[in-house]
Design a protein around this motif. Structure first.
Motif, PDB file in Angstrom:
ATOM      1  N   GLY A  44       3.005 120.664  -2.871  1.00 38.33           N
ATOM      2  CA  GLY A  44       4.343 120.278  -2.663  1.00 38.33           C
ATOM      3  C   GLY A  44       4.383 118.605  -3.311  1.00 38.33           C
ATOM      4  N   LEU A  45       3.417 118.164  -2.689  1.00 37.55           N
ATOM      5  CA  LEU A  45       3.383 116.604  -3.148  1.00 37.55           C
ATOM      6  C   LEU A  45       2.834 116.577  -4.725  1.00 37.55           C
ATOM      7  CD1 LEU A  45       3.395 113.652  -2.645  1.00 37.55           C
ATOM      8  CD2 LEU A  45       1.265 113.811  -1.593  1.00 37.55           C
ATOM      9  N   PHE A  46       2.039 117.378  -5.127  1.00 31.60           N
ATOM     10  CA  PHE A  46       1.569 117.335  -6.401  1.00 31.60           C
ATOM     11  C   PHE A  46       2.479 117.680  -7.344  1.00 31.60           C
ATOM     12  CE2 PHE A  46       0.176 119.335 -10.467  1.00 31.60           C
ATOM     13  CZ  PHE A  46      -0.867 118.449 -11.082  1.00 31.60           C
ATOM     14  N   ASN A  47       3.557 118.426  -7.116  1.00 34.16           N
ATOM     15  CA  ASN A  47       4.403 118.924  -8.160  1.00 34.16           C
ATOM     16  C   ASN A  47       5.574 117.992  -8.136  1.00 34.16           C
ATOM     17  OD1 ASN A  47       3.471 121.613  -8.486  1.00 34.16           O
ATOM     18  ND2 ASN A  47       4.635 122.488  -6.889  1.00 34.16           N
ATOM     19  N   ASN A  48       5.942 117.238  -7.014  1.00 31.84           N
ATOM     20  CA  ASN A  48       6.937 116.217  -7.176  1.00 31.84           C
ATOM     21  C   ASN A  48       6.396 114.736  -7.758  1.00 31.84           C
ATOM     22  OD1 ASN A  48       9.581 117.115  -5.987  1.00 31.84           O
ATOM     23  ND2 ASN A  48       8.132 117.906  -4.105  1.00 31.84           N
TER      24      ASN A  48
END
Length: 205
Positions: A67-71
């Motif tokens: 989640g953090l990587f994608n954003n």
């Protein structure tokens, strides 16, 4: 310190008709902003709260925090994409021009390969012109939020092949978008700066 949401480096209508005012207002003002807002919400109160965006991406990648990587990666990719384009792209010169001729034979051949890679890329992602540590150029592809913000390749420019980058202007005809952007709006000065520096561009603070 929160991750910044940078302004576009040109007006919303500067790339029209290849990319319309409406598309840039939506793509930059809604999509990019949402990625930045979600990144800031995710790092608030954590040990990443004062980290650079590049550090956040690397940490999320190493920890498998999708989640953090994608954003965070999409925040970086979009800022890099805005700078990869310009109202009048010009042509590469100097060391970059020589490297293009060495790797691809000519500028036209490179542009055709970028278009082909983008058109053939399955589903969402990014197509990049990148250099390795020796300065040799290659075309790279990343899927979804995949990024060259981290890793061994130095990104020089990128083209967004997510559908929201072009659907309002070109419907589902991705090759038309790629041709319009790559033949008139690639920011070769930005690519040359990235090539001359020899290290990955840093997201603006």
């Amino acid at each position: 310190m929160a991750i910044a949401f940078p302004d576009l480096p040109y007006s919303h209508d500067a790339l029209s008709p290849a990319i319309s005012d409406e598309t840039l207002k939506t793509h930059h003002g809604k999509h990019h902003k949402a990625y930045v807002d979600k990144t800031n919400a995710a790092i608030e109160g954590t040990d990443m709260a004062d980290a650079s965006l590049e550090e956040i991406i690397a940490s999320a990648d190493s920890k498998g925090n999708s989640g953090l990587f994608n954003n965070s990666a999409q925040s970086w990719n979009h800022a890099f994409y805005w700078h990869s384009m310009a109202p009048s792209g010009g042509k590469p010169s100097g060391d970059l021009a020589s490297a293009i001729d060495s790797a691809f034979g000519s500028l036209n051949a490179l542009v055709e390969k970028l278009q082909s890679a983008g058109a053939g890329h399955f589903a969402s992602g990014w197509v990049w012109l990148a250099a390795d540590s020796s300065g040799k150029l290659s075309i790279e592809e990343t899927h979804d939020a995949g990024t060259l913000a981290i890793g061994d390749k130095n990104p020089l420019l990128t083209l967004d092949v997510w559908e929201h980058a072009y659907y309002l202007d070109h419907k589902n005809v991705r090759p038309d978008y790629l041709k319009a952007v790559s033949t008139g709006h690639i920011n070769w000065d930005f690519a040359a700066e990235n090539y001359a520096r020899g290290s990955t561009w840093t997201y603006p603070s």
